[in-house]
Design an enzyme around this catalytic site. Structure first.
Site, PDB file in Angstrom:
ATOM      1  N   HIS A   4      -8.209   1.201   1.522  1.00 64.43           N
ATOM      2  CA  HIS A   4      -7.967   0.952   2.962  1.00 64.43           C
ATOM      3  C   HIS A   4      -8.668   1.997   3.585  1.00 64.43           C
ATOM      4  CE1 HIS A   4      -5.036  -0.902   6.066  1.00 64.43           C
ATOM      5  NE2 HIS A   4      -6.344  -0.759   6.599  1.00 64.43           N
ATOM      6  N   GLU A  62       0.934  -1.167  -0.170  1.00 63.03           N
ATOM      7  CA  GLU A  62      -0.216  -0.081   0.059  1.00 63.03           C
ATOM      8  C   GLU A  62       0.810   1.179  -0.070  1.00 63.03           C
ATOM      9  OE1 GLU A  62      -2.975  -0.054   2.878  1.00 63.03           O
ATOM     10  OE2 GLU A  62      -3.647  -2.129   2.681  1.00 63.03           O
TER      11      GLU A  62
END
Length: 325
Positions: free
Chosen positions: A281, A263
């Protein structure tokens, strides 16, 4: 001396309350510069982070005055909490405060995949009216497999029962006598059994040495053909290359991911598939959950600095004498 460093974007009334009582340094992008963070943390008593700040053993050792680390969230994969404990530092987190928001988005992902909502929306906005193209599937009567039946897994399953779904659960730390599993009439099974029987698989695992890569190509190919796969927990528990293969082979009928192996991710093949829903997220990012998270972590940090035990400590609840070599 600085009392508290906040190295990420954490704000609200609870932070303002801390600022009224303590010397607080707030730098939302400080996590991007580990060397600057280490320099500033040398003389601070508390560090508050989200999931982007690596709180490593070296950072902990260099922070001689540190007595408490506050993790605004449930995951601890960016905090070396075991080393912190050995150094006599309290680590506080928020295990319950965002659970409802994550469970709700998991249900939203199920509906999005089962009824092709994102694809139908995008197609209709192009001026099309393709009703027959988006014939979906009901959740009623289907089997939901919960991988990791902790608080979020339980809350997701409980909401799924309102849709008339049957529940399978995999969790090596629970027994069939668990009262919460009994309440939702969940059948506790082994992971491979769950994958082969569930119409929808929803993952709610922490990132640990035991869970990283747990859902690899071999396991994903054991899923019931056409089943839907959802992950709102930690990206590293799923091997994305294996997930992509299972999608292309038709083993997995649709995927919704709020978390990724890396990420932020680079644009790849998953991003190009119509039966894949990707989010950045944000499962825990509701106003209500963030208010609860921020309040809980700020209150715990203040309690420790005031010499009181933390309510949501990972292990120890009061600071111990610092261990130095």
């Amino acid at each position: 001396m600085i009392d508290i460093i906040i190295s990420e974007n954490i704000q609200g009334a609870a932070v303002a309350a801390l600022q009224s009582r303590f010397k607080v340094v707030t730098q939302p992008d400080l996590w991007k510069d580990p060397l600057l963070l280490a320099e500033k943390a040398k003389n601070c008593r508390a560090l508050i982070v989200r999931n982007q700040t690596p709180v490593t053993a070296s950072l902990i050792d260099a922070s001689a005055e540190l007595v408490v680390i506050g993790r605004a969230g449930v995951g601890l994969d960016n905090v070396d909490y075991k080393h912190a404990e050995q150094a006599g530092i309290v680590v506080s987190y928020t295990p319950d405060q965002n659970a409802i928001s994550v469970a709700e988005i998991a249900i939203g992902m199920m509906l999005s995949l089962a009824r092709y909502i994102p694809a139908a929306d995008a197609d209709t906005k192009k001026g099309n009216w393709n009703r027959q193209r988006f014939v979906g599937t009901e959740l009623y009567g289907k089997t939901l497999g919960i991988v990791g039946a902790g608080k979020i897994g339980y809350l997701t399953a409980r909401r799924a029962t309102a849709f008339g779904m049957k529940i399978l659960a995999y969790d090596p730390f629970l027994s069939q006598d668990n009262i919460l599993l009994s309440e939702i009439q969940a059948e506790l099974v082994e992971l491979d059994d769950l994958l082969s029987r569930a119409d929808v698989v929803s993952c709610h695992l922490p990132s640990t040495p035991q869970t990283v890569g747990l859902l690899n190509r071999e396991r994903l190919f054991r899923m019931k053909p056409g089943a839907l796969f959802i992950n709102t927990s930690r990206g590293k528990v799923v091997v994305e290359s294996g997930l992509l293969e299972a999608l292309k082979a038709g083993i997995v009928g649709g995927v919704a991911l709020d978390v990724r192996e890396k990420e932020p991710p680079q644009i790849g093949k998953l991003e190009k598939l119509p039966n894949v829903v990707l989010l950045p997220h944000i499962a825990a990012f509701t106003h209500e959950a963030q208010d609860r998270v921020t309040s809980a972590i700020c209150e715990d940090v203040a309690r420790v600095l005031d010499g009181k035990p933390a309510v949501n400590a990972v292990r120890r609840t009061t600071p111990m004498p610092r261990v130095t070599s």
